[in-house]
Scaffold this active site. Structure first.
Site, PDB file in Angstrom:
ATOM      1  N   LEU A   1      16.684 -17.952 -28.262  1.00  0.00           N
ATOM      2  CA  LEU A   1      16.792 -19.414 -28.246  1.00  0.00           C
ATOM      3  C   LEU A   1      15.318 -19.367 -29.790  1.00  0.00           C
ATOM      4  CD1 LEU A   1      17.722 -21.815 -26.215  1.00  0.00           C
ATOM      5  CD2 LEU A   1      19.135 -21.245 -28.643  1.00  0.00           C
ATOM      6  N   ASP A   2      15.866 -19.308 -31.046  1.00  0.00           N
ATOM      7  CA  ASP A   2      14.582 -19.154 -31.957  1.00  0.00           C
ATOM      8  C   ASP A   2      13.351 -21.039 -32.235  1.00  0.00           C
ATOM      9  OD1 ASP A   2      15.294 -21.191 -33.955  1.00  0.00           O
ATOM     10  OD2 ASP A   2      16.710 -20.139 -34.653  1.00  0.00           O
ATOM     11  N   GLU A   3      12.748 -20.364 -32.139  1.00  0.00           N
ATOM     12  CA  GLU A   3      11.260 -21.348 -31.820  1.00  0.00           C
ATOM     13  C   GLU A   3      11.949 -22.838 -32.503  1.00  0.00           C
ATOM     14  OE1 GLU A   3       6.826 -22.106 -33.019  1.00  0.00           O
ATOM     15  OE2 GLU A   3       7.836 -19.948 -34.039  1.00  0.00           O
TER      16      GLU A   3
ATOM     17  N   SER B   1      14.755 -23.601 -32.827  1.00  0.00           N
ATOM     18  CA  SER B   1      16.066 -24.468 -31.482  1.00  0.00           C
ATOM     19  C   SER B   1      15.416 -24.740 -30.309  1.00  0.00           C
ATOM     20  CB  SER B   1      17.096 -22.951 -31.348  1.00  0.00           C
ATOM     21  OG  SER B   1      17.134 -22.982 -33.133  1.00  0.00           O
TER      22      SER B   1
END
Length: 195
Positions: free
Chosen positions: A50-52, A54
């Protein structure tokens, strides 16, 4: 011969944390990493990312084969996205059919997926960084269920139809759900062979 028993966890990854345990990049030394959330066994790895910015459900495992299987087998991943504006049925249908996004400097057509507008606001923990809310104009919550996972795909998809994502929470991977987990919570789980 000893049979290794693999360990699996589900966590609520908070906003602002990277989906990794460490980084050799000097730029990332001040970032937050998954190791802060507990004392995990050796060989632990996130399944997907999950990106930073999210948050939500992230699975961890010591089983590399399982990680590879989940990442490459087209298992459903469901996200709830808070988007800027009152999204229309027409735009939801565009998302369902697949939209063109940029990926690795090329144009990419996303696969057809399931998308619907949520009738009520989901009950998630408050986020550390404030989000623009309905007082500043209309917003909508939508569910997107995808079977692929290109970098920042959901954000790129909602932007492609003119509704940028303000908050993104993954709520399900296969049949493992976030349910009522709280920010930064860690739970040990069994991962069934039929996700």
């Amino acid at each position: 011969m000893e049979i290794k028993t693999h360990k699996h966890f589900k966590i609520y990854k908070p906003y602002g944390m990277l989906s990794q345990f460490a980084s050799n990049s000097s730029k990332q030394q001040r970032k937050r990493f998954l190791g802060e959330l507990g004392d995990f066994p050796t060989g632990i790895m996130p399944i997907g990312r999950l990106d930073e910015k999210s948050e939500g459900l992230l699975l961890l495992t010591t089983d590399g084969k399982l990680s590879n299987f989940i990442n490459s087998s087209g298992i459903e991943k469901e996200y709830y996205a808070l988007v800027d504006g009152a999204i229309t049925q027409e735009k939801i249908e565009e998302l369902q059919k697949g939209v063109e996004i940029g990926f690795d400097g090329k144009k990419y057509q996303t696969k057809p997926c399931k998308v619907f507008k949520l009738e009520s606001e989901p009950d998630f923990p408050e986020r550390s960084k404030k989000i623009r809310d309905a007082r500043h104009g209309p917003v909508s919550w939508v569910s997107l269920i995808i079977t692929e996972g290109k970098f920042r795909q959901v954000r790129k998809m909602t932007s492609a139809v003119g509704f940028p994502t303000l908050r993104l929470v993954r709520v399900r991977v296969g049949n493992i759900a976030l349910n009522n987990m709280q920010n930064e919570e860690v739970r040990s789980i069994d991962i069934p062979s039929t996700l």
